[in-house]
Scaffold this motif. Structure first.
Motif, PDB file in Angstrom:
ATOM      1  N   PRO A 190       0.068 -12.567 -33.577  1.00 39.64           N
ATOM      2  CA  PRO A 190       0.893 -13.511 -32.826  1.00 39.64           C
ATOM      3  C   PRO A 190       0.502 -13.558 -31.363  1.00 39.64           C
ATOM      4  CG  PRO A 190       2.137 -11.533 -33.327  1.00 39.64           C
ATOM      5  CD  PRO A 190       0.847 -11.428 -34.091  1.00 39.64           C
ATOM      6  N   SER A 191       0.630 -14.720 -30.780  1.00 41.88           N
ATOM      7  CA  SER A 191       0.310 -14.893 -29.369  1.00 41.88           C
ATOM      8  C   SER A 191       1.396 -14.291 -28.494  1.00 41.88           C
ATOM      9  CB  SER A 191       0.166 -16.378 -29.037  1.00 41.88           C
ATOM     10  OG  SER A 191       1.427 -17.017 -29.177  1.00 41.88           O
ATOM     11  N   ALA A 192       1.124 -14.190 -27.195  1.00 42.66           N
ATOM     12  CA  ALA A 192       2.090 -13.619 -26.254  1.00 42.66           C
ATOM     13  C   ALA A 192       3.375 -14.438 -26.217  1.00 42.66           C
ATOM     14  CB  ALA A 192       1.466 -13.532 -24.864  1.00 42.66           C
ATOM     15  N   CYS A 193       3.264 -15.757 -26.359  1.00 49.42           N
ATOM     16  CA  CYS A 193       4.457 -16.615 -26.329  1.00 49.42           C
ATOM     17  C   CYS A 193       5.149 -16.681 -27.681  1.00 49.42           C
ATOM     18  CB  CYS A 193       4.087 -18.020 -25.874  1.00 49.42           C
ATOM     19  SG  CYS A 193       3.055 -18.924 -27.047  1.00 49.42           S
ATOM     20  N   LYS A 194       4.504 -16.098 -28.718  1.00 52.17           N
ATOM     21  CA  LYS A 194       5.042 -16.012 -30.076  1.00 52.17           C
ATOM     22  C   LYS A 194       5.227 -17.368 -30.748  1.00 52.17           C
ATOM     23  CE  LYS A 194       7.326 -11.562 -29.357  1.00 52.17           C
ATOM     24  NZ  LYS A 194       6.811 -11.325 -28.029  1.00 52.17           N
ATOM     25  N   GLU A 195       4.609 -18.394 -30.214  1.00 53.55           N
ATOM     26  CA  GLU A 195       4.735 -19.716 -30.824  1.00 53.55           C
ATOM     27  C   GLU A 195       3.555 -20.042 -31.730  1.00 53.55           C
ATOM     28  OE1 GLU A 195       5.357 -22.557 -27.781  1.00 53.55           O
ATOM     29  OE2 GLU A 195       7.342 -21.793 -27.220  1.00 53.55           O
ATOM     30  N   PHE A 196       2.481 -19.262 -31.634  1.00 57.95           N
ATOM     31  CA  PHE A 196       1.332 -19.466 -32.509  1.00 57.95           C
ATOM     32  C   PHE A 196       0.598 -18.139 -32.657  1.00 57.95           C
ATOM     33  CE2 PHE A 196       0.126 -20.568 -28.178  1.00 57.95           C
ATOM     34  CZ  PHE A 196      -1.022 -19.824 -27.981  1.00 57.95           C
ATOM     35  N   SER A 197      -0.369 -18.100 -33.561  1.00 57.48           N
ATOM     36  CA  SER A 197      -1.159 -16.892 -33.794  1.00 57.48           C
ATOM     37  C   SER A 197      -2.629 -17.172 -33.538  1.00 57.48           C
ATOM     38  CB  SER A 197      -0.961 -16.391 -35.230  1.00 57.48           C
ATOM     39  OG  SER A 197       0.357 -15.936 -35.420  1.00 57.48           O
ATOM     40  N   VAL A 198      -3.404 -16.099 -33.389  1.00 61.60           N
ATOM     41  CA  VAL A 198      -4.796 -16.225 -32.969  1.00 61.60           C
ATOM     42  C   VAL A 198      -5.685 -15.364 -33.850  1.00 61.60           C
ATOM     43  CG1 VAL A 198      -6.372 -16.025 -31.009  1.00 61.60           C
ATOM     44  CG2 VAL A 198      -3.963 -16.517 -30.603  1.00 61.60           C
ATOM     45  N   SER A 199      -6.858 -15.895 -34.184  1.00 61.39           N
ATOM     46  CA  SER A 199      -7.830 -15.156 -34.988  1.00 61.39           C
ATOM     47  C   SER A 199      -8.636 -14.208 -34.104  1.00 61.39           C
ATOM     48  CB  SER A 199      -8.775 -16.133 -35.691  1.00 61.39           C
ATOM     49  OG  SER A 199      -9.491 -16.891 -34.729  1.00 61.39           O
ATOM     50  N   PRO A 200      -9.343 -13.227 -34.707  1.00 61.40           N
ATOM     51  CA  PRO A 200     -10.113 -12.262 -33.908  1.00 61.40           C
ATOM     52  C   PRO A 200     -11.387 -12.855 -33.326  1.00 61.40           C
ATOM     53  CG  PRO A 200     -10.439 -11.842 -36.244  1.00 61.40           C
ATOM     54  CD  PRO A 200      -9.381 -12.912 -36.148  1.00 61.40           C
ATOM     55  N   ASP A 201     -11.905 -12.173 -32.292  1.00 61.01           N
ATOM     56  CA  ASP A 201     -13.212 -12.532 -31.742  1.00 61.01           C
ATOM     57  C   ASP A 201     -14.315 -12.267 -32.763  1.00 61.01           C
ATOM     58  OD1 ASP A 201     -11.764 -12.846 -29.406  1.00 61.01           O
ATOM     59  OD2 ASP A 201     -12.324 -10.893 -28.607  1.00 61.01           O
ATOM     60  N   ARG A 202     -14.216 -11.128 -33.433  1.00 57.34           N
ATOM     61  CA  ARG A 202     -15.212 -10.740 -34.429  1.00 57.34           C
ATOM     62  C   ARG A 202     -14.660  -9.585 -35.254  1.00 57.34           C
ATOM     63  NH1 ARG A 202     -19.977  -7.292 -31.372  1.00 57.34           N
ATOM     64  NH2 ARG A 202     -18.641  -5.773 -30.347  1.00 57.34           N
ATOM     65  N   ILE A 203     -15.358  -9.248 -36.329  1.00 54.02           N
ATOM     66  CA  ILE A 203     -14.940  -8.159 -37.210  1.00 54.02           C
ATOM     67  C   ILE A 203     -16.048  -7.118 -37.263  1.00 54.02           C
ATOM     68  CG2 ILE A 203     -14.165  -7.517 -39.517  1.00 54.02           C
ATOM     69  CD1 ILE A 203     -13.362 -10.434 -39.925  1.00 54.02           C
ATOM     70  N   ILE A 204     -15.685  -5.875 -37.015  1.00 57.12           N
ATOM     71  CA  ILE A 204     -16.635  -4.767 -37.087  1.00 57.12           C
ATOM     72  C   ILE A 204     -16.469  -4.085 -38.441  1.00 57.12           C
ATOM     73  CG2 ILE A 204     -17.375  -2.593 -36.041  1.00 57.12           C
ATOM     74  CD1 ILE A 204     -16.156  -3.602 -33.411  1.00 57.12           C
ATOM     75  N   LEU A 205     -17.559  -3.969 -39.203  1.00 56.98           N
ATOM     76  CA  LEU A 205     -17.519  -3.370 -40.527  1.00 56.98           C
ATOM     77  C   LEU A 205     -17.845  -1.885 -40.454  1.00 56.98           C
ATOM     78  CD1 LEU A 205     -19.461  -6.140 -42.487  1.00 56.98           C
ATOM     79  CD2 LEU A 205     -16.992  -5.885 -42.251  1.00 56.98           C
ATOM     80  N   PRO A 206     -17.292  -1.077 -41.356  1.00 59.30           N
ATOM     81  CA  PRO A 206     -17.611   0.354 -41.366  1.00 59.30           C
ATOM     82  C   PRO A 206     -19.106   0.602 -41.552  1.00 59.30           C
ATOM     83  CG  PRO A 206     -15.733  -0.104 -42.791  1.00 59.30           C
ATOM     84  CD  PRO A 206     -16.318  -1.434 -42.393  1.00 59.30           C
ATOM     85  N   SER A 207     -19.663   1.490 -40.731  1.00 55.63           N
ATOM     86  CA  SER A 207     -21.074   1.838 -40.869  1.00 55.63           C
ATOM     87  C   SER A 207     -21.326   3.228 -40.321  1.00 55.63           C
ATOM     88  CB  SER A 207     -21.961   0.823 -40.131  1.00 55.63           C
ATOM     89  OG  SER A 207     -21.742   0.909 -38.735  1.00 55.63           O
ATOM     90  N   ARG A 208     -22.367   3.864 -40.831  1.00 58.26           N
ATOM     91  CA  ARG A 208     -22.848   5.138 -40.309  1.00 58.26           C
ATOM     92  C   ARG A 208     -24.363   5.149 -40.402  1.00 58.26           C
ATOM     93  NH1 ARG A 208     -19.226   9.783 -43.253  1.00 58.26           N
ATOM     94  NH2 ARG A 208     -17.165   9.011 -42.680  1.00 58.26           N
ATOM     95  N   ASP A 209     -24.986   5.555 -39.322  1.00 56.12           N
ATOM     96  CA  ASP A 209     -26.447   5.660 -39.296  1.00 56.12           C
ATOM     97  C   ASP A 209     -27.118   4.354 -39.741  1.00 56.12           C
ATOM     98  OD1 ASP A 209     -26.183   8.359 -38.563  1.00 56.12           O
ATOM     99  OD2 ASP A 209     -25.955   8.929 -40.655  1.00 56.12           O
ATOM    100  N   GLY A 210     -26.542   3.237 -39.308  1.00 52.64           N
ATOM    101  CA  GLY A 210     -27.136   1.943 -39.629  1.00 52.64           C
ATOM    102  C   GLY A 210     -26.839   1.435 -41.020  1.00 52.64           C
ATOM    103  N   ARG A 211     -26.021   2.154 -41.799  1.00 53.85           N
ATOM    104  CA  ARG A 211     -25.694   1.742 -43.168  1.00 53.85           C
ATOM    105  C   ARG A 211     -24.273   1.189 -43.215  1.00 53.85           C
ATOM    106  NH1 ARG A 211     -24.759   5.694 -46.228  1.00 53.85           N
ATOM    107  NH2 ARG A 211     -24.584   7.253 -44.577  1.00 53.85           N
ATOM    108  N   SER A 212     -24.122   0.031 -43.854  1.00 54.21           N
ATOM    109  CA  SER A 212     -22.789  -0.508 -44.057  1.00 54.21           C
ATOM    110  C   SER A 212     -22.113   0.254 -45.187  1.00 54.21           C
ATOM    111  CB  SER A 212     -22.857  -1.999 -44.408  1.00 54.21           C
ATOM    112  OG  SER A 212     -21.563  -2.516 -44.606  1.00 54.21           O
ATOM    113  N   LEU A 213     -20.859   0.654 -44.991  1.00 53.64           N
ATOM    114  CA  LEU A 213     -20.158   1.490 -45.958  1.00 53.64           C
ATOM    115  C   LEU A 213     -18.959   0.749 -46.536  1.00 53.64           C
ATOM    116  CD1 LEU A 213     -20.219   4.906 -44.057  1.00 53.64           C
ATOM    117  CD2 LEU A 213     -21.699   4.183 -45.923  1.00 53.64           C
TER     118      LEU A 213
END
Length: 273
Positions: free
Chosen positions: A87-110
């Protein structure tokens, strides 16, 4: 007004909690902590009268001047992860993320690690989202070993209490609290705690919510966020350790493309959050 599950909000062992160098009564501290928890909301298509669904819970954190929402990965199986909204600060609408970070270790997606990280830095810094609702973990090490706590606290939004009812025009989510004691985990890579008292409600839907460790002092408890709930019963809560999640935030190699920081997904809200 106290909710019908008030007895699950408090613990006989906790009278006061230290938050950012200030000792607060337990009730006030829990109210503060609940601001960082959020229902997992996902944009609906085809339902203009009620534009989102709920799946699980989430934890909003601040890390070194960046802002994130963390959820469990399994809760988005029926949704496009990019349709996650806050939800937005004014609570009148909602907002999507800038980006999504996926789980990874040592360059491998988990895919086996049950969490997703949504970055909201652009939305927060532009004033679209309230920065005060993010718990600051900037001083917390991603490599620190945490001593055994005296007590653990899980927060989230149980489905049967926080369900989305499509015939209604309001939605007022209610944070649920569960206290317990650490026990040996039975699932690899997860940690566990047994509830102080069996939950009076079915905790399904609390996945993704934060877990806090409480350390007993003479007159209060210190508190530290240590994970997110991955699955829960009325007796046992399993959670994924926060240090691994913070490590992925620092690496941020694996991520899904966004819609662009100037092109957020804007969704009209129903009710107050």
């Amino acid at each position: 007004m106290r909710d019908p599950f008030w007895e699950a909000r408090t613990s006989q062992y906790v009278q006061a909690i230290k938050l950012y160098e200030k000792i607060e009564p337990a009730y006030s501290a829990l109210e503060y902590l609940s601001k960082a928890a959020t229902p997992g909301r996902y944009q609906n298509s085809g339902y203009p009268e009620f534009p989102f669904s709920k799946s699980g819970s989430g934890f909003r954190i601040k890390r070194n001047d960046r802002y994130f929402a963390i959820t469990s990965r399994h809760q988005v199986r029926e949704y496009d992860p990019l349709n996650f909204i806050l939800p937005s600060a004014c609570k009148e609408f909602s907002v999507s993320p800038d980006r999504i970070i996926l789980p990874s270790r040592d360059g491998r997606s988990l895919s086996s690690e049950d969490y997703l990280i949504y970055e909201y830095t652009n939305a927060v810094k532009s004033g679209l989202i309230d920065a005060s609702r993010f718990y600051d973990v900037s001083e917390q090490s991603s490599a620190a070993k945490i001593r055994a706590p005296n007590l653990l606290l899980g927060l989230g939004f149980a489905d049967n209490i926080n369900r989305v009812e499509y015939g209604r025009t309001t939605y007022f989510p209610q944070t649920n609290f569960l206290f317990g004691f650490p026990v040996l985990p039975k699932i690899n890579e997860l940690l566990s705690f047994r509830l102080e008292n069996p939950s009076p409600f079915e905790p399904r839907g609390m996945s993704g919510g934060p877990v806090f460790a409480l350390f007993e002092k003479e007159r209060f408890h210190d508190i530290l966020p240590i994970g997110i709930i991955t699955n829960a019963s009325k007796v046992i809560i399993n959670y994924f350790p926060l240090p691994f999640i913070l490590e992925n935030i620092e690496r941020h190699k694996w991520w899904l493309p966004n819609r662009g920081p100037t092109d957020p997904l804007i969704v009209k809200n129903i009710g107050k959050f």
